[in-house]
Structures are given as C-alpha cells and as structure tokens.
Write a protein that holds these residues in place. Structure first.
Motif, short mmCIF file in Angstrom:
data_model
loop_
_atom_site.label_atom_id
_atom_site.label_comp_id
_atom_site.label_asym_id
_atom_site.label_seq_id
_atom_site.Cartn_x
_atom_site.Cartn_y
_atom_site.Cartn_z
N GLN A 1 -5.23 42.93 79.18
CA GLN A 1 -5.28 42.12 77.71
C GLN A 1 -4.44 42.59 76.81
OE1 GLN A 1 -9.70 41.69 78.41
NE2 GLN A 1 -9.42 39.46 78.38
N LEU A 2 -5.11 43.55 76.85
CA LEU A 2 -4.51 44.81 75.67
C LEU A 2 -2.59 44.31 75.51
CD1 LEU A 2 -6.79 47.60 75.15
CD2 LEU A 2 -6.43 45.57 74.08
N PHE B 1 2.87 43.46 73.94
CA PHE B 1 3.92 43.08 74.09
C PHE B 1 4.20 41.69 73.65
CE2 PHE B 1 3.51 45.91 77.77
CZ PHE B 1 5.13 46.78 77.03
N ALA B 2 3.74 41.37 73.40
CA ALA B 2 3.91 39.24 72.57
C ALA B 2 3.69 39.35 71.03
CB ALA B 2 2.92 38.72 73.24
N ILE C 1 1.31 31.73 85.64
CA ILE C 1 1.32 33.66 86.14
C ILE C 1 0.63 34.37 84.26
CG2 ILE C 1 2.62 35.58 86.14
CD1 ILE C 1 3.11 33.32 88.39
N TRP C 2 1.37 34.27 83.67
CA TRP C 2 0.30 35.42 82.93
C TRP C 2 -0.63 34.07 81.80
CZ3 TRP C 2 1.70 39.61 84.42
CH2 TRP C 2 3.27 40.15 84.71
N GLY C 3 -0.52 33.31 81.52
CA GLY C 3 -1.91 32.37 80.50
C GLY C 3 -1.23 32.41 79.56
N HIS C 4 -2.13 31.53 78.54
CA HIS C 4 -1.97 31.73 77.17
C HIS C 4 -2.90 32.25 76.38
CE1 HIS C 4 0.08 27.66 77.66
NE2 HIS C 4 -0.69 27.72 78.49
N LEU C 5 -1.48 32.78 75.32
CA LEU C 5 -2.97 34.33 74.32
C LEU C 5 -4.41 33.88 73.50
CD1 LEU C 5 0.46 35.67 72.86
CD2 LEU C 5 -0.82 36.85 74.72
#
Length: 447
Positions: A92-93, A98-99, A341-345
């Motif tokens: 999660q971190l 990276f975003a 794949i990565w989902g939403h923030l």
C-alpha cells in the motif's frame, strides 16, 4: 526463553479469580490486567475521542514500558501471517509513493490499519501471551452493564436530548478543533453520538454506544455472545448472552443478524457431532427434513413462501440502504474492471449527492477495500495472509474456545457487505484477543 513484563505467568495455586462479583486484580497477570482495563474502561477512550489511534497509542505504550523494564525488545523471527501483513502494508505504501499520493493522512491510515496490527501480532506471538477467557468475559460484562444503563437512560428520555441531536464533542475534537462545522456522517467520530433515532426495526433507534459505528458495534456484541457460551457459570452465561442478543438487535446491522445464528448452529453441531449418537441423529434429521420439504407439496410451498417473505422483509427493513448499496456495488465493480491489477488509490465519488458517505469502493471489504482499492495484487497478498492466519490458528488450536473460530468465520461472513472489518482501526483488536484467548478445557470443541 523470552519473558517480557506482559507475558503470561500462572497465578498462585488455588488462588480464586473472583470475590463475589468482582475480579481479584492481584490474581491477574499483567497481560490480563492490560486487556481487562482497556475493555472495562472502553467508554473513556470514547469520551477522549481516541478510538482511531487506540491501537497505535497502546502499542507505543507497551513498547516503551518494555524497553524501560528490560532495556531491549527481543522478538522472535516473525511468523508467516506477520510477514504477509507487513507485505500488505508495504504494498500500500509503495503504491502511494510511486503515484506521488503519499500524504500524512494516508500514511497514518496504512500504519494504523495494516502495520500496527502486524506489530501487535508479532509481539503477541513472540512472547506467547495468554489471557484467560473469564477475564475477558468479566471485562465485557462490565462494558455491557454500562451500555444497558445508558440505553435505559436514553429510552426513558433522561439522556435522549443530551445526545441527540449530536452536539457534544470528544475531548480530542475540542482540543484539535475538529468537527466545528456540525455533525455529519463524515465526522461522527468527533462527536459523542451513541445512537440515532431511526434506521432500526419498527422505527426504533439504532445504537452504536461507545463504538462509533453500529456495524462494528454489532461485531463486538456477537463476540460477547460467543464468549458467553463458553462460561461455566450458568447464570452469568445466560445473562451475558441475553444482553448481547438485545444489544445486537439495537445495532440494526442485518449482516450480523444473519451470521450470528449460523455461528450458534455451527457451535451446537460441532459440540454434539463428536458424540456417538451425534452424527447418526444429525444425518437422520437432515434426511427426514429433506424428505418433508421436497416430497410434501404443502410443506414445500410453506418453506418457499417463508424464505421468500423473510428475504423480502430483511431487504425492506431499510429499503433505501439496500438500493444505495446496490448502486455502490455496481459502480464499484465497474471501477474495478477499469483498473483490475493495481486498483485505485482512493475511494470514488458519491453515488448519491445527498449521501456523501455512500461512495464508490465502500460498504464492502472484499469488493471495495480489496479489489477496488488494492487490485488483484493487493488482494492476493491479503488472501495469502488470511489463509496463513487460519493455518496458524489451527496449529495452535489446543486450549482455544470456539469463540476464536467463530470470530474468524464471522469476519469472513460479513466481509462482502461490511468494510469496517478492516477500516475500523480497533477491529483487529477482536482478533488479537482471540489470538491470546485460552479456556480451562484442554480440547477445543471444533477438533
């Protein structure tokens, strides 16, 4: 052998645990005093408004105390569940980093909801902390009595105007100047609001008492109800179970209403199927019931009508809530398919402009917290953690009461429709108590 101040040491031989209705403080280990005090005095955390930070504050306090007493903090190599929960928090971190979306608020959220429970589990497993079931049950009983007195005061009209409409803020909210724009569902944690005069059956009030959210309060009362079944004192067991069922009804949480009877049925079956006559009698009952339901048209029609009517009644209990949930789940699924794949923030927009809390990615732990917000990668890490935790519980099952298995199953049963099994910071405490819980009996009823 690691023996920190909070580890479990046997009490003196034949030393009674109770004196009348009161627990003997000197008969408790330090770990039991820690659990007992925080449960019995839970309203103090509610008044202070520090429930969200409670796991972190207690963890820091325990680690500081440990270092002061021994000058060091020796821990065993972390188990698989601990490593996987740390991996979930690290995922999660890193995703937020990276975003370039890693704010102090999101950092604190990951620390409290993922990393802090991992540290607690590591500490408890390292020192093999044990807490007797009677100690937890006594502290729960004290908390139940406080809530029943508050409920009677509200229903009698003595305290109803004090708490509704909500205007009393917590100590933290006053000092930090939070919630000054008035009460709403988005800042309910800043107010002392033990109930709302709507949203429950037959127009009755929906209570959450000291636990901020009625859904999480329902999980707590289910825990107390399962705990009551393990008590040997019949009067205490029946009293705590009856009070827990009453409080569960006051919570107005449909998912736990349906899950709790299933757990009671499962416990009954596990207790009696081990007996020589248990399995044959159970199979005979299933065969007889199946024959009556499938072969006798009047019985088949009655069962079909009853199930349909019950389903419609539960769905119409809060029809607006059901419609809103359907809209949330539908749009959440569409959002997940857009980024699987990565989902939403973060959570999405509100599905209803008049209900800001009804946002995309909410009201479901599996669909919202895992799939929508963490994607398939994060979901895979968390599922692996959960499977490893179940395996660890099974390996250490000797001496564990059914309430431990029951709470694990309860979390799984309500997770499709409840996000608070993860997003409520103190929800992990119920499972941590189950990690430490032991009963006098040598074999659990679910072997």
């Amino acid at each position: 052998m690691l023996q920190p101040p909070l580890s479990f040491f046997p009490t003196p031989v034949n030393e009674p645990l109770f004196t009348g209705l009161w627990i003997r403080w000197r008969a408790l280990t330090l770990a039991e005093r820690f659990v007992c005090a925080n449960l019995a005095l839970f309203p103090c955390w509610w008044l202070a408004g520090l429930l969200y930070y409670m796991p972190l504050l207690l963890l820091v306090g325990v680690l500081v105390y440990q270092c002061q007493q021994q000058g060091k903090l020796p821990l065993r190599f972390p188990s698989a569940p601990v490593l996987l929960l740390f991996a979930f928090g690290a995922y999660q971190l890193l995703r937020l980093f990276f975003a370039r979306s890693l704010t102090s608020q999101l950092l604190m959220e990951v620390v409290i909801l993922s990393l802090c429970p991992a540290c607690w589990l590591w500490y408890v497993q390292s020192y093999r902390i044990r807490v007797r079931l009677q100690v937890v049950a006594w502290a729960a009983s004290v908390c139940v009595v406080q809530m029943l007195l508050l409920w009677l005061g509200i229903e009698a009209g003595i305290l109803s105007q004090l708490f509704y409409p909500p205007r009393l803020r917590t100590l933290f909210a006053i000092l930090a100047r939070r919630g000054t724009d008035g009460y709403s569902n988005l800042n309910s944690s800043f107010y002392l609001a033990p109930y709302e005069p709507y949203g429950n059956i037959v127009g009755r009030s929906r209570y959450n008492f000291f636990f901020v959210q009625p859904e999480f309060f329902a999980l707590v009362t289910a825990f107390w109800g399962l705990l009551a079944l393990e008590l040997r004192r019949r009067f205490w067991s029946i009293g705590l179970l009856a009070a827990s069922i009453l409080l569960l009804l006051l919570s107005g949480t449909r998912a736990v209403w349906l899950a709790f009877p299933l757990l009671l049925t499962l416990r009954y079956l596990l207790l009696h199927l081990r007996k020589p006559w248990g399995l044959p009698l159970f199979l005979a009952g299933v065969a007889g019931a199946s024959f009556m339901v499938l072969s006798l048209p009047p019985v088949t029609e009655w069962v079909s009508h009853t199930l349909t009517h019950s389903s419609q009644s539960i769905d119409q209990l809060r029809a607006d809530s059901s419609e809103i949930r359907y809209a949330i789940y539908q749009q959440t699924w569409e959002g997940f398919k857009a980024s699987p794949i990565w989902g939403h923030l973060s959570k999405g927009e509100a599905v209803n402009p008049y209900l800001p809390f009804a946002r995309i990615g909410t009201h479901s732990f599996i669909l919202g917290n895992l799939l929508y917000r963490n994607g398939l990668v994060g979901t895979a890490i968390f599922v692996t953690f959960w499977v490893s935790l179940l395996h660890w519980f099974y390996k250490t099952r000797l001496g564990r009461p059914f309430v431990c298995l029951g709470m694990l199953l309860l979390y799984m049963l309500v997770s499709p429709t409840m996000e608070l099994v993860y997003e409520m910071s103190i929800s992990s405490f119920l499972l941590l108590i189950c990690v430490t819980l032991r009963s006098p009996q040598k074999r659990p009823c679910y072997l």
